[in-house]
Design an enzyme around this catalytic site. Structure first.
Site: not given
Ligand code: GRF
Length: 217
Positions: A65, A90, A92-93, A109
């Site tokens: 990482r 996607m 974790i940092l 989120h």
């Molecule tokens: C969104 O629902 C955001 O809140 C979450 O991941 C999803 C990403 O969707 N963190 P997109 O790639 O922006 O369409």
């Protein structure tokens, strides 16, 4: 003009909302780099269609990482990035990376934080039977889905809807509140005090409550 990087892993609909906002004449931020950890992320196509510079930093190309995050940091520094928006990123940092960008990195989120951190929020919201849910833009802290809240929007949950319908309704709000959060930050109107983000001259423009849909089964 605040120089922003948007970090993505997939669809990029929030990225699109930020692209659209930044295209407006009076918007105080500009996207200088879109970075994905996945080469096939559709968000990269959106970025290229908008004429933005993109980069892929694939975590699988690095032994750990730390080295992945160093590469990410180098990419960001080379592009002169001043501020990061995580938009469906996607990975974790680590705290080292997060602390380097402390108060200079936002995340979105799909829940009303601090409730329903983590994945599968809409399924869990429906299962819990809560009356309201929504979305949150917050500064990033080392703990997942934690940090000072900048903007939020709430919707009433229809107990008869399924998770994908709820996700759609929340997503529309995400596209509203993320550009708004970035605008507030870029205008220098957001100050982090302790665990809270204070909005200068707040007019409630950082919070929304959307009227419920009729609950027809
Ligand atoms: C969104 O629902 C955001 O809140 C979450 O991941 C999803 C990403 O969707 N963190 P997109 O790639 O922006 O369409």
């Amino acid at each position: 003009m605040l120089k922003v990087a948007v970090l993505i892993s997939g669809r990029g609909s929030n990225l699109q909302a930020l692209i659209d906002a930044c295209a407006r004449d009076d918007f105080p931020a500009t996207i200088v780099r879109v970075i994905s950890n996945k080469a096939d992320a559709y968000g990269l196509v959106r970025a290229q269609n908008a004429g933005l510079d993109t980069a892929v930093v694939n975590h699988k190309d690095f032994p750990d990482r730390e080295s992945f995050e160093d590469a990410l940091h180098t990419e960001l520094s080379n592009a002169g990035v001043e501020f990061i928006c995580l938009a469906g990123f996607m990975r974790i940092l680590n705290s080292d990376f997060v602390n380097r960008w402390r108060d200079r990195m936002l995340n979105i989120h799909p829940s009303l934080l601090p409730a329903f951190k983590g994945l599968h929020t809409h399924e869990r919201v429906l299962e819990a039977g809560v009356g309201f849910t929504g979305c949150t833009v917050h500064f990033v802290r080392p703990e997942m889905d934690d940090g000072p809240i900048v903007t939020q929007a709430a919707v009433a949950v229809n107990p008869h809807e399924d998770a994908s319908r709820l996700a759609e309704r929340v997503l529309l709000l995400e596209h509203l509140i993320y550009p708004e959060a970035l605008r507030l930050v870029a205008e220098g109107r957001v100050k982090v005090v302790g665990s809270k983000a204070e909005i200068k001259e707040a007019t409630y423009s950082n919070t929304w409550l959307v009227n419920p849909e009729p609950m027809i089964e």
